[in-house]
Design an enzyme around this catalytic site. Structure first.
Site, PDB file in Angstrom:
ATOM      1  N   TYR A 157      -0.408   1.479  10.664  1.00  0.00           N
ATOM      2  CA  TYR A 157      -1.584   0.208  10.631  1.00  0.00           C
ATOM      3  C   TYR A 157      -2.369   0.379  12.382  1.00  0.00           C
ATOM      4  O   TYR A 157      -3.282  -0.385  12.850  1.00  0.00           O
ATOM      5  CB  TYR A 157      -1.101  -0.775  10.803  1.00  0.00           C
ATOM      6  CG  TYR A 157      -0.750  -1.267   9.386  1.00  0.00           C
ATOM      7  CD1 TYR A 157      -1.009  -0.150   8.291  1.00  0.00           C
ATOM      8  CD2 TYR A 157       1.123  -1.233   9.192  1.00  0.00           C
ATOM      9  CE1 TYR A 157      -0.412  -0.419   6.775  1.00  0.00           C
ATOM     10  CE2 TYR A 157       1.630  -1.382   7.652  1.00  0.00           C
ATOM     11  CZ  TYR A 157       0.999  -0.961   6.659  1.00  0.00           C
ATOM     12  OH  TYR A 157       0.870  -0.827   5.621  1.00  0.00           O
ATOM     13  N   GLY A 163      -4.464   7.001   3.209  1.00  0.00           N
ATOM     14  CA  GLY A 163      -4.144   4.837   3.380  1.00  0.00           C
ATOM     15  C   GLY A 163      -4.984   4.799   3.959  1.00  0.00           C
ATOM     16  O   GLY A 163      -5.760   3.933   4.257  1.00  0.00           O
ATOM     17  N   ILE A 209       0.896  -1.546   0.553  1.00  0.00           N
ATOM     18  CA  ILE A 209      -0.324   0.037  -0.112  1.00  0.00           C
ATOM     19  C   ILE A 209       1.253   0.923  -0.141  1.00  0.00           C
ATOM     20  O   ILE A 209       1.867   1.385   0.799  1.00  0.00           O
ATOM     21  CB  ILE A 209      -0.419   0.280   0.885  1.00  0.00           C
ATOM     22  CG1 ILE A 209      -2.205   1.120   1.209  1.00  0.00           C
ATOM     23  CG2 ILE A 209      -0.338  -0.261   2.616  1.00  0.00           C
ATOM     24  CD1 ILE A 209      -3.349   0.849   2.180  1.00  0.00           C
ATOM     25  N   PHE A 210       0.439   2.552  -0.629  1.00  0.00           N
ATOM     26  CA  PHE A 210       1.543   3.791  -0.906  1.00  0.00           C
ATOM     27  C   PHE A 210       1.097   4.544  -1.702  1.00  0.00           C
ATOM     28  O   PHE A 210      -0.991   4.098  -2.121  1.00  0.00           O
ATOM     29  CB  PHE A 210       2.796   3.428  -2.141  1.00  0.00           C
ATOM     30  CG  PHE A 210       3.313   3.771  -2.178  1.00  0.00           C
ATOM     31  CD1 PHE A 210       4.615   4.464  -1.576  1.00  0.00           C
ATOM     32  CD2 PHE A 210       3.515   5.182  -3.266  1.00  0.00           C
ATOM     33  CE1 PHE A 210       5.653   5.769  -1.680  1.00  0.00           C
ATOM     34  CE2 PHE A 210       4.348   5.975  -3.486  1.00  0.00           C
ATOM     35  CZ  PHE A 210       5.176   6.029  -2.507  1.00  0.00           C
ATOM     36  N   LYS A 229      -3.426  12.757   4.886  1.00  0.00           N
ATOM     37  CA  LYS A 229      -5.278  12.972   4.821  1.00  0.00           C
ATOM     38  C   LYS A 229      -6.064  12.656   5.186  1.00  0.00           C
ATOM     39  O   LYS A 229      -7.176  12.740   4.506  1.00  0.00           O
ATOM     40  CB  LYS A 229      -5.514  13.678   3.215  1.00  0.00           C
ATOM     41  CG  LYS A 229      -4.269  15.185   1.795  1.00  0.00           C
ATOM     42  CD  LYS A 229      -4.433  15.138   0.772  1.00  0.00           C
ATOM     43  CE  LYS A 229      -4.066  16.382   1.140  1.00  0.00           C
ATOM     44  NZ  LYS A 229      -3.701  17.305  -1.170  1.00  0.00           N
ATOM     45  N   GLY A 230      -5.846  11.014   6.018  1.00  0.00           N
ATOM     46  CA  GLY A 230      -7.066   9.937   5.726  1.00  0.00           C
ATOM     47  C   GLY A 230      -7.153   9.092   4.809  1.00  0.00           C
ATOM     48  O   GLY A 230      -7.795   8.296   4.445  1.00  0.00           O
ATOM     49  N   ASN A 285      10.151   0.177   9.777  1.00  0.00           N
ATOM     50  CA  ASN A 285       8.775   1.797   8.921  1.00  0.00           C
ATOM     51  C   ASN A 285       8.571   2.452  10.278  1.00  0.00           C
ATOM     52  O   ASN A 285       6.790   1.875   9.816  1.00  0.00           O
ATOM     53  CB  ASN A 285       8.509   1.053   8.110  1.00  0.00           C
ATOM     54  CG  ASN A 285       7.730   2.190   6.752  1.00  0.00           C
ATOM     55  OD1 ASN A 285       7.371   3.213   7.267  1.00  0.00           O
ATOM     56  ND2 ASN A 285       7.764   1.669   5.784  1.00  0.00           N
TER      57      ASN A 285
END
Length: 154
Positions: free
Chosen positions: A139, A105, A93-94, A102-103, A132
């Site tokens: 997460y 992800g 996911i990127f 900005k929300g 990371n």
């Protein structure tokens, strides 16, 4: 699934098509740069077309802010023998740097969680590099729990 919106900007999520292959390649190179692994990228547009669209070995979601590509999530189904059901494995996911914080992800990951439920998969899982910290914190804020009872081997 229906497009999603944030409070301040229009953000939509859609499944990638063949025309998105150059975009997917750009995102792959972006995540490789972020992870300091640029020299490990051997994927090509041709290999992506074969694996994603001819053989359907994985799927890609594209997130867009006002029709401008902002990020992606690449995932595939795996299988749990103990559960007797499929899982969804999030490979990557990127979000491009200018679209972070900005929300988006969170929306992309939530959308993938909805897909997991719709497909009656048992769980959504992924790996995160130990260094990371920003992603690990992201997460955890989403409610994810790190597994501590196994080691990944390659």
């Amino acid at each position: 699934m229906k497009p999603l919106e944030t409070n301040t900007r229009n953000f939509t999520i859609r499944f990638a098509t063949r025309k998105d292959i150059p975009l997917i390649m750009r995102f792959i190179k972006g995540i490789a740069k972020y992870e300091h692994m640029e020299d490990e990228v051997i994927a090509t547009q041709a290999s992506l077309e074969t694996s994603l669209f001819d053989k359907e070995q994985a799927e890609v979601l594209i997130g867009e802010e006002n029709n401008v590509p902002a990020g992606f999530a690449l995932f595939f189904e795996s299988y749990s023998t103990f559960k007797g059901r499929t899982n969804i494995f999030l490979e990557d996911i990127f979000m491009d740097e200018r679209f972070r914080n900005k929300g988006y992800g969170r929306l992309l990951l939530s959308y993938l969680a909805d897909i997991t439920i719709q497909r009656n998969a048992k769980r959504l899982e992924w790996l995160c590099l130990d260094w990371n910290t920003p992603s690990i914190e992201f997460y955890k804020k989403m409610g994810a729990k790190p597994l501590e009872d196994g080691t990944v081997f390659r």
